[in-house]
Scaffold this motif. Structure first.
Motif, PDB file in Angstrom:
ATOM      1  N   LYS A  78       0.839  -1.195   0.000  1.00  0.00           N
ATOM      2  CA  LYS A  78       0.000   0.000   0.000  1.00  0.00           C
ATOM      3  C   LYS A  78       0.884   1.259   0.000  1.00  0.00           C
ATOM      4  O   LYS A  78       0.646   2.200  -0.756  1.00  0.00           O
ATOM      5  CB  LYS A  78      -0.893  -0.024   1.249  1.00  0.00           C
ATOM      6  CG  LYS A  78      -1.940   1.038   1.282  1.00  0.00           C
ATOM      7  CD  LYS A  78      -3.058   0.684   2.257  1.00  0.00           C
ATOM      8  CE  LYS A  78      -3.959   1.873   2.471  1.00  0.00           C
ATOM      9  NZ  LYS A  78      -3.578   2.673   3.632  1.00  0.00           N
ATOM     10  N   ARG A  79       1.921   1.230   0.827  1.00  0.00           N
ATOM     11  CA  ARG A  79       2.847   2.371   0.874  1.00  0.00           C
ATOM     12  C   ARG A  79       3.539   2.569  -0.471  1.00  0.00           C
ATOM     13  O   ARG A  79       3.705   3.692  -0.945  1.00  0.00           O
ATOM     14  CB  ARG A  79       3.911   2.152   1.963  1.00  0.00           C
ATOM     15  CG  ARG A  79       3.403   2.286   3.383  1.00  0.00           C
ATOM     16  CD  ARG A  79       3.313   3.749   3.794  1.00  0.00           C
ATOM     17  NE  ARG A  79       4.597   4.426   3.728  1.00  0.00           N
ATOM     18  CZ  ARG A  79       5.510   4.384   4.682  1.00  0.00           C
ATOM     19  NH1 ARG A  79       5.293   3.696   5.788  1.00  0.00           N
ATOM     20  NH2 ARG A  79       6.648   5.028   4.544  1.00  0.00           N
ATOM     21  N   GLU A  82       1.115   4.015  -2.978  1.00  0.00           N
ATOM     22  CA  GLU A  82       0.933   5.455  -2.745  1.00  0.00           C
ATOM     23  C   GLU A  82       2.093   6.239  -3.345  1.00  0.00           C
ATOM     24  O   GLU A  82       1.906   7.271  -3.965  1.00  0.00           O
ATOM     25  CB  GLU A  82       0.876   5.754  -1.240  1.00  0.00           C
ATOM     26  CG  GLU A  82      -0.523   5.653  -0.677  1.00  0.00           C
ATOM     27  CD  GLU A  82      -0.514   5.609   0.852  1.00  0.00           C
ATOM     28  OE1 GLU A  82       0.511   5.952   1.460  1.00  0.00           O
ATOM     29  OE2 GLU A  82      -1.554   5.202   1.411  1.00  0.00           O
ATOM     30  N   GLU A  83       3.287   5.707  -3.126  1.00  0.00           N
ATOM     31  CA  GLU A  83       4.491   6.391  -3.607  1.00  0.00           C
ATOM     32  C   GLU A  83       4.447   6.593  -5.119  1.00  0.00           C
ATOM     33  O   GLU A  83       4.871   7.614  -5.625  1.00  0.00           O
ATOM     34  CB  GLU A  83       5.723   5.579  -3.208  1.00  0.00           C
ATOM     35  CG  GLU A  83       7.045   6.163  -3.641  1.00  0.00           C
ATOM     36  CD  GLU A  83       7.393   7.470  -2.965  1.00  0.00           C
ATOM     37  OE1 GLU A  83       6.854   7.708  -1.857  1.00  0.00           O
ATOM     38  OE2 GLU A  83       8.166   8.248  -3.540  1.00  0.00           O
ATOM     39  N   GLU A  85       1.735   6.751  -6.843  1.00  0.00           N
ATOM     40  CA  GLU A  85       0.417   7.301  -7.153  1.00  0.00           C
ATOM     41  C   GLU A  85      -0.523   6.266  -7.753  1.00  0.00           C
ATOM     42  O   GLU A  85      -1.238   6.540  -8.715  1.00  0.00           O
ATOM     43  CB  GLU A  85       0.546   8.501  -8.069  1.00  0.00           C
ATOM     44  CG  GLU A  85       1.462   9.541  -7.467  1.00  0.00           C
ATOM     45  CD  GLU A  85       1.084  10.948  -7.821  1.00  0.00           C
ATOM     46  OE1 GLU A  85       0.852  11.176  -9.010  1.00  0.00           O
ATOM     47  OE2 GLU A  85       0.986  11.789  -6.912  1.00  0.00           O
ATOM     48  N   GLU A  87      -2.978   2.553  -6.545  1.00  0.00           N
ATOM     49  CA  GLU A  87      -3.627   2.010  -5.357  1.00  0.00           C
ATOM     50  C   GLU A  87      -3.900   0.518  -5.518  1.00  0.00           C
ATOM     51  O   GLU A  87      -3.934  -0.005  -6.631  1.00  0.00           O
ATOM     52  CB  GLU A  87      -4.918   2.756  -5.058  1.00  0.00           C
ATOM     53  CG  GLU A  87      -5.881   2.727  -6.218  1.00  0.00           C
ATOM     54  CD  GLU A  87      -7.100   3.607  -5.957  1.00  0.00           C
ATOM     55  OE1 GLU A  87      -7.005   4.522  -5.129  1.00  0.00           O
ATOM     56  OE2 GLU A  87      -8.126   3.341  -6.598  1.00  0.00           O
TER      57      GLU A  87
END
Ligand code: GDP
Ligand code: MG
Length: 522
Positions: A78-79, A82-83, A85, A87
């Motif tokens: 998930k991280r 996010e990094e 952009e 999901e």
């Protein structure tokens, strides 16, 4: 479960990645960056969708992991998503061997990826033409027809005619190129920026000696992802070529070499330049890789994302457009270079006063994110202070945006500061920072006609800062061409914001060198 077996049979590759498990260890800076790059690459290969098979080893062995480990892996994914952009769009899990295996799908919702490429090379070796042909997709006439666009654009930027930032740009949508018919048309450019899912911008720099300062600013002032070094086949590797390669290496940039004007030499002549380029690269510890097909180009992009020592070498001609398909394919697959997230920081490049808007500063976001409406610090002012300002609006490529992120080249309208209080080299920052007058650095002298001793005053270039520094103390009496040494330096006129680990170039008349800041004195 059948789906897992199918994926395992297919093996890793394209947009499929096997991971036994991931833990917080993988969130550490170096590893995190690697994994983010990898994920981004998988997403690009999958045209917006990547598939992670969890609980399966790299070699495709189904292991099954504890529920807790599976959850931790999901957190890390998930991280990472996010990094880049993206999901997590779906998670499927299956029980096996008393453990869990899972399929995690990661999607990018038409987020734009934007890579910034800095061009360099000897004057007339075809930088402007190469970029011009790339962004228009049209051949050149060998007489400078294409460069006109880029050169007009560059002068416009240099004279600061417009608060909006002009850069050469082209894009891709679903892997197909989006191009500008007329590179001067702002409307057309805005359209490409809006529609593309991947953008490639070029900062075209000038190789002329008197302009080296501009070149350095081009290379140091922006957060460039890749360096594109141009070598004309009829001229070969020149002194400037080596110097620019040196600067790119000092900046830790992955480098691509385009050999231009292949139409002007014989086959033997071409082989000779390829040899010359290869040995020049090997001498500085890089590994040349001659890229001849689109397939090679994809592989080169993958290799570069993992190892910056690899330098793809592509033979091109702006007249026949030889090699352009390869460049396109490579830029399509080259990922943005991610760094573990740091707080917002931007070195100011240009300052404008815009009627009805107020003070606008431009630059490239070095790290973190900036949102419209936010309060940030600006400085250091002459007294060494940083002050709070409000970000009224943000623009990128003539396009209003509400959030800018690392690598974006933006203009920000500020409230709370006067135009004439600012200078290039100041920073906009999330945090209140400390101004620096003195620091210590490891320096390396490229060239100097005589001997450097205490009291020497070159101009230091770091990020967008160009400022005279005084060598106040050295660990040896003299430094001459080729020497290394530890030097205590002091900014002569203004306090600046610099930090440990930053690399810089210094120059005075015909003498040149580079260095790394090792200690800040406060
Ligand atoms: P820069 O100074 O490196 O930006 O070089 P330019 O892009 O201005 O190119 C210099 C000259 O070389 C121009 O007249 C171009 O038309 C010409 N040129 C550039 N690329 C090629 C090429 O691949 N083949 C030939 N024959 N001429 C080229
Ligand atoms: Mg040019």
């Amino acid at each position: 479960m059948e789906k897992v077996l199918q994926l395992v049979r297919r093996g890793e590759g394209e947009n499929i990645e096997f991971k036994e498990f991931l833990t917080s260890y993988h969130l550490r800076e170096g590893r995190f960056r690697q994994l983010a790059c990898q994920m981004n690459h998988r997403i690009i290969m999958g045209k917006g969708k990547a598939i992670y098979v969890i609980g399966v080893s790299d070699s495709g062995q189904i292991r099954g992991i504890e529920e807790k480990k599976f959850e931790e892996t999901l957190d890390v994914l998930k991280r990472l998503a996010e990094e880049v952009e993206a999901e997590i769009s779906s998670v499927e899990r299956y029980s096996v061997n008393g453990g869990v295996v899972g399929i995690v799908e990661i999607r990018k919702a038409n987020a734009k990826e934007h890579i910034l490429v800095g061009t360099a090379g000897h004057v007339d070796h075809g930088k402007s033409t190469l970029v011009g042909c790339l962004i228009t997709g049209k051949p050149d006439d060998g007489d400078g027809a294409t460069r006109i666009y880029l050169d007009v654009l560059k002068h416009e930027i240099e004279r600061g005619l417009s608060a909006e930032i002009n850069f050469a740009v082209f894009g891709y949508k679903n892997g197909k190129t989006l191009r500008l018919k007329n590179p001067m048309s702002k409307g057309e450019k805005a359209l490409v920026v809006e529609n593309a899912d991947k953008l490639v911008s070029f900062v075209d720099t000038v190789g002329h000696e008197p302009w080296l300062r501009t070149t350095i600013r081009g290379l140091l002032g922006q957060k460039i992802d890749y360096g594109l070094l141009v070598v004309a086949a009829d001229d070969g590797v020149m002194r400037t070529t080596k110097e620019h390669l040196g600067i790119m290496l000092a900046m830790d940039l992955p480098v691509i070499v385009a050999i231009t004007k292949a139409d002007m030499v014989s086959r033997e002549g071409l082989d000779e330049v390829i040899q010359e380029v290869s040995s020049t690269l090997r001498r500085v510890g890089r590994v040349p890789m001659l890229v001849k097909t689109e397939r090679d180009a994809r592989m080169a992009a993958e290799l570069m994302a993992e190892n910056r020592l690899v330098v793809p070498v592509i033979v091109t001609s702006a007249i026949t457009l030889q090699g352009y398909d390869i460049l396109e394919e490579m830029f399509l697959h080259l990922p943005k270079r991610y760094t573990a997230e740091k707080d917002f920081l931007m070195y100011i490049d240009k300052i404008y006063r815009v009627t009805g808007v107020g003070t606008v500063v431009s630059g490239s976001v070095k790290s973190g994110e900036l949102r419209e409406g936010e309060e940030v610090y600006i400085g250091p002012f002459e007294d060494g202070e940083f002050r709070k300002v409000r970000v009224q609006s943000i623009e990128m490529h003539h396009y209003r945006i509400d959030k800018a992120k690392s690598g974006d080249i933006i203009g920000a309208a500020l409230k709370g500061v006067r135009y004439d209080e600012l200078r290039r080299g100041m920073v906009l920052s999330r945090n209140e920072l400390s101004a620096v007058w003195e620091f210590e650095a490891d320096v390396y002298v490229f060239t100097h006609p005589t001997l450097i001793s205490t009291g020497y005053e070159p101009v230091m270039h770091v990020e967008t800062i160009s400022e005279t520094v005084t060598f106040v103390d050295m660990d040896k009496e003299y430094l001459k061409s080729g020497d290394r040494g530890k030097v205590r330096m002091r900014f002569k006129y203004h306090p600046q914001y610099v930090y440990e680990g930053q690399k810089f170039i210094f120059r005075e008349g015909r003498s040149k060198g580079m260095g790394e800041i090792t200690k800040i004195f406060v």
